[in-house]
Enzyme design. Structure first.
Site, PDB file in Angstrom:
ATOM      1  N   HIS A 170       0.820  -1.209   0.000  1.00 37.95           N
ATOM      2  CA  HIS A 170       0.000   0.000   0.000  1.00 37.95           C
ATOM      3  C   HIS A 170       0.858   1.265   0.000  1.00 37.95           C
ATOM      4  O   HIS A 170       0.331   2.384   0.116  1.00 37.95           O
ATOM      5  CB  HIS A 170      -0.903  -0.034   1.246  1.00 37.95           C
ATOM      6  CG  HIS A 170      -2.051   0.903   1.210  1.00 37.95           C
ATOM      7  ND1 HIS A 170      -2.242   1.899   2.145  1.00 37.95           N
ATOM      8  CD2 HIS A 170      -3.095   1.006   0.350  1.00 37.95           C
ATOM      9  CE1 HIS A 170      -3.341   2.561   1.877  1.00 37.95           C
ATOM     10  NE2 HIS A 170      -3.885   2.048   0.793  1.00 37.95           N
TER      11      HIS A 170
ATOM     12  N   LYS B 124       3.188   4.437  -1.129  1.00 37.23           N
ATOM     13  CA  LYS B 124       3.285   5.386  -2.253  1.00 37.23           C
ATOM     14  C   LYS B 124       4.560   6.184  -2.044  1.00 37.23           C
ATOM     15  O   LYS B 124       4.621   7.074  -1.193  1.00 37.23           O
ATOM     16  CB  LYS B 124       2.089   6.331  -2.294  1.00 37.23           C
ATOM     17  CG  LYS B 124       0.749   5.641  -2.524  1.00 37.23           C
ATOM     18  CD  LYS B 124       0.004   5.486  -1.236  1.00 37.23           C
ATOM     19  CE  LYS B 124      -1.357   4.860  -1.487  1.00 37.23           C
ATOM     20  NZ  LYS B 124      -1.977   4.412  -0.221  1.00 37.23           N
TER      21      LYS B 124
ATOM     22  N   ASP C 258      16.820  11.060  -7.483  1.00 33.92           N
ATOM     23  CA  ASP C 258      18.250  11.305  -7.254  1.00 33.92           C
ATOM     24  C   ASP C 258      18.650  11.209  -5.782  1.00 33.92           C
ATOM     25  O   ASP C 258      19.697  11.741  -5.395  1.00 33.92           O
ATOM     26  CB  ASP C 258      18.652  12.682  -7.797  1.00 33.92           C
ATOM     27  CG  ASP C 258      18.566  12.753  -9.320  1.00 33.92           C
ATOM     28  OD1 ASP C 258      18.548  11.678  -9.952  1.00 33.92           O
ATOM     29  OD2 ASP C 258      18.515  13.876  -9.860  1.00 33.92           O
TER      30      ASP C 258
END
Length: 488
Positions: A227, A229, A234
């Site tokens: 779940h 995100k 960089d």
């Protein structure tokens, strides 16, 4: 002949249903280490609806807790060195002289170091986004500036207008030689055809699927989804929060209307902590070892103008402890004045609910905001049941009425906040892979509290009179869904 064999098989199942259920009950009770509440719920389901109960268990009940999925010796050795140094410094010096703002949360910092392997960084800048259009515009701009790599991980990616914009930038950066990787959850991205991922691969974008379907699109693991995100660019800029990739997250779906969420953009060493989390997940899903020690050195960023102290805390069914949940619990227990919670799903375990009730009875202002509309009806009515219990004891609870509320986090005493991907529910605590940022900074915590208060202008309070006056149908829905809440 075939029909007779099928009929005989069905007769055998029904004839031995009691023994099949008994065998499954033995497995649940003695061979899978579930909590007592969950065990009794599964047993009730098995004996109430035997055939369907068995099918539900195959899809929802299999246990993978405490499997060591994300361990790489090089990462452990490198991270342990940084953790031991911080633990030694805190134990010998403490924070009271150097960092009084964080001193009262020293025990939580130590807990996260020891249990969640979450290094504390203090050279971070944070930008808070509550609108999807603003968040994705900032993300696209950061991706255009990428020089080395872009790492993307989302639970849900939909092949629609928003992903098309992101994809075009990623293709352009890949053509410039920037390494681009996308990690997606097999269940959350089930609507995206394989041909889409293959097309991206042909353009130099590497993709990997977390827990893919067993047979085409048949997912035997409805639980234990990734779940998280996360986006890291960089190793310097990171994103974490509630927004997924889909047109509804930028308010283009009539079903939900305006989508109110919370996402953090982080510049500083905490971005390296997010990168480490991505690398562990990527290595497991793709079997490609991305670990490069130089990427994860916790060095101060000279360009940083703020000093937000952050720990990136992750948890999942492979963890020994429910790390994100334990942070919520500890923060509630340490509150002295106020607690603000926003979550689309409020199905707390007994410890969290009890801690909130104790806070209410101790004179602490407890504020909880949930959506006014369900995206998952069973979960919503279970949520309403737990909210009602708080309301009747004196908590201030609200429904957000300007679209759909998907923000996930807690603010305590205007001093510390914990925001990320984890809902305030049992699924996020124990069944899904989650990641949150614990931010020890009065300025940002106060800013987030003011955002909550701004949301109150679009909210309706659930008073005692409102809750007591609910219909018999709603009461029935609440009771049934609360009964099943350990499985939701």
């Amino acid at each position: 002949m075939l029909w007779k064999e099928i009929t005989a098989g069905i007769d055998f199942v029904f004839g031995h249903l009691f023994f099949i259920n008994l065998l499954l009950a033995v497995v649940i009770v003695f061979f899978q280490r579930k909590n007592v509440q969950s065990v009794w719920t599964w047993l009730l389901l098995l004996y109430s609806i035997p055939i369907l109960g068995f099918v539900f268990y195959l899809f929802l009940g299999t246990d993978m807790h405490k499997q060591k999925m994300f361990r790489i010796k090089e990462i452990e050795d490198h991270l342990n060195d940084a953790i031991r140094k911080q633990e030694y410094r805190i134990q010998s010096e403490g924070f009271r002289g150097t960092d009084p703002e964080i001193a009262e949360y020293e025990d939580l910092v130590m807990y996260n170091l020891g249990v969640s392997e979450a290094v504390l960084t203090d050279d971070n800048d944070i930008t808070i986004y509550t609108d999807g259009n603003e968040k994705f515009e900032a993300l696209l701009e950061d991706m255009r500036k990428a020089e080395k790599y872009i790492h993307i991980q989302y639970y849900i990616i939909k092949n629609d207008v928003l992903f098309n914009r992101i994809r075009d930038v990623l293709i352009e950066k890949a053509a410039e030689g920037v390494e681009v990787r996308i990690l997606y959850d097999g269940m959350g991205c089930r609507s995206v055809r394989k041909s889409c991922w293959k097309k991206l691969a042909s353009m130099g974008i590497r993709t990997s699927e977390f827990f893919p379907a067993t047979l085409r699109r048949l997912h035997l693991r409805l639980n234990y989804r990734n779940h998280r995100k996360i986006v890291v660019i960089d190793g310097k800029t990171g994103y974490v929060g509630g927004f997924n990739i889909g047109k509804e997250y930028v308010g283009l779906d009539d079903r939900f209307g305006y989508w109110r969420d919370t996402h953090l953009r982080i510049e500083g060493s905490a971005a390296a902590s997010l990168e480490l989390r991505f690398v562990l997940d990527w290595n497991y899903a793709s079997r490609e070892n991305l670990f490069v020690p130089d990427r994860y050195r916790y060095e101060k960023h000279a360009e940083s103008t703020q000093h937000c102290r952050i720990q990136i805390v992750s948890s999942g069914p492979d963890s020994r402890y429910q790390n994100v949940r334990d942070n919520y619990l500890r923060l509630i227990g340490k509150a002295k004045k106020s607690i603000y919670i926003q979550t689309p799903y409020f199905i707390p375990d007994e410890a969290i609910q009890s801690a909130l009730l104790i806070a209410v009875h101790s004179g602490i202002q407890v504020n909880v905001m949930i959506p006014c509309k369900p995206d998952h009806p069973f979960v919503y009515w279970a949520t309403y049941s737990y909210i009602g219990e708080l309301v009747m004891e004196g908590a201030r609870c609200y429904t957000y009425n300007n679209g759909f509320l998907h923000a996930k986090g807690i603010i305590v005493d205007d001093k510390v906040m914990c925001y990320g991907t984890a809902n305030m529910d049992i699924r996020s605590f124990a069944l899904n892979f989650e990641v949150n940022a614990v931010v020890y900074n009065e300025e940002k915590a106060t800013q987030m509290r003011k955002i909550f208060e701004e949301d109150l202008k679009h909210s309706r309070q659930i008073t005692k009179n409102v809750y007591v006056g609910r219909s018999l149908l709603i009461r029935f829905k609440e009771q049934m869904c609360r009964l099943l809440s350990p499985l939701l």
